[in-house]
Design an enzyme around this catalytic site. Sequence first.
Site, short mmCIF file in Angstrom:
data_model
loop_
_atom_site.label_atom_id
_atom_site.label_comp_id
_atom_site.label_asym_id
_atom_site.label_seq_id
_atom_site.Cartn_x
_atom_site.Cartn_y
_atom_site.Cartn_z
N ASP A 66 63.11 -21.25 -41.53
CA ASP A 66 62.16 -21.23 -42.64
C ASP A 66 61.20 -20.04 -42.50
OD1 ASP A 66 60.56 -22.17 -40.60
OD2 ASP A 66 59.89 -23.98 -41.66
N SER A 67 61.36 -19.25 -41.43
CA SER A 67 60.64 -17.97 -41.34
C SER A 67 61.00 -17.08 -42.53
CB SER A 67 61.00 -17.25 -40.03
OG SER A 67 62.41 -17.19 -39.86
N ASP A 109 67.27 -24.89 -41.09
CA ASP A 109 65.92 -25.37 -40.76
C ASP A 109 65.44 -26.32 -41.84
OD1 ASP A 109 63.89 -25.21 -38.93
OD2 ASP A 109 63.24 -23.18 -39.48
N LYS A 138 67.56 -28.15 -37.82
CA LYS A 138 66.43 -28.03 -36.88
C LYS A 138 65.21 -28.67 -37.50
CE LYS A 138 64.13 -23.98 -35.96
NZ LYS A 138 62.74 -24.33 -36.29
N GLU A 140 60.90 -29.45 -36.59
CA GLU A 140 59.78 -29.18 -35.70
C GLU A 140 59.03 -30.47 -35.38
OE1 GLU A 140 57.13 -26.32 -37.46
OE2 GLU A 140 58.70 -24.82 -37.71
N GLU A 207 58.84 -22.51 -28.38
CA GLU A 207 58.19 -21.31 -28.91
C GLU A 207 56.78 -21.16 -28.32
OE1 GLU A 207 58.47 -20.91 -33.14
OE2 GLU A 207 57.22 -19.10 -33.18
O1 KIV Z 1 62.04 -20.35 -38.69
C1 KIV Z 1 62.37 -19.70 -37.70
O2 KIV Z 1 62.85 -18.57 -37.79
C2 KIV Z 1 62.17 -20.31 -36.40
C3 KIV Z 1 62.31 -19.43 -35.20
C4 KIV Z 1 61.10 -18.64 -34.98
C5 KIV Z 1 62.68 -20.20 -33.98
O3 KIV Z 1 61.86 -21.45 -36.31
#
Ligand code: KIV
Length: 291
Positions: A66-67, A109, A138, A140, A207
């Site tokens: 989600d970056s 994500d 993924k 968090e 992280e």
């Molecule tokens: O969203 C993302 O790119 C991430 C990475 C920084 C691990 O969670």
Amino acid sequence: MTVQNNASPYGTLPPASSPATRKPVSLPRLHEMHARGEKITMITAYDATFAAVADAAGVETILVGDSLGMVCQGLSSTVGVTLETMRYHVESVHRGVQRVQGTAWIIGDLPYGSYHESKEQAFRSAAVLMQAGAHMVKLEGGGWTADTTRFLVERGIPVCAHLGLTPQSVHALGGYRVQGKTEASAAQLMRDAMALQDAGATLLVLEMVPAALSAEITRALPQCATIGIGAGVDTAGQVLVLHDMLGVNLGKNAKFVRNFMAGAGSVRGAMEAYVRAVKDGSFPVNAEHAW
Ligand code: KIV
């Protein structure tokens, strides 16, 4: 640019590095690499072309992070990213990987607000990303995500957990800060990591966690491979955000980033250099990239 007969003038996808020896990455293969101590490489990608280049360069796992909210959409944090946006990018990455050799393991994500309400909500969101082509999702968060992780794993969805600096909680954490610096917070991180392993998480992104603590967590998790970003050299694998490692970050690079484009000559060369450096342990360097 040379355009072959019948080829698209808009760019062709790269050939595989050694197609005969490259098999699709699977969950057993990730477990086996972890058990053998071979470092797992991960990079973020958000579109078909970069995903194909990463796949051809030998990156084992591609995170559609989600970056993308920050590096593609220009948002100031990842909080504004929606499930529909994630679905679109997972689908694009999946197509890119399939068009070259279909080797890389794709992680989708789950964005902010798509798994926080209930396990059932998390399953519905995860199903959207799996149907778009992800092999794993993924999410968090600490111990509170353990029940959700178990629920997804029991339903055939592999899970990558994410502890330490969790960017979706940036407002609660007071910024992008190193986590686990006090004795109490380090002990909490260790408890959360164990709970997530027990719940069935296969991978765990750590992280911005002090190198010594992430090494300790890595040793404590035989069934769950840690993937570090700003967490030192001793994790089971490493991840970097694509734009950071190519040196096209619009802001100031974080301490844990190395610009692999410098001297590489091409994007594929940069990704191959990253894979080599992670595998041989020359990236990251604790004294330079960690706390
Ligand atoms: O969203 C993302 O790119 C991430 C990475 C920084 C691990 O969670």
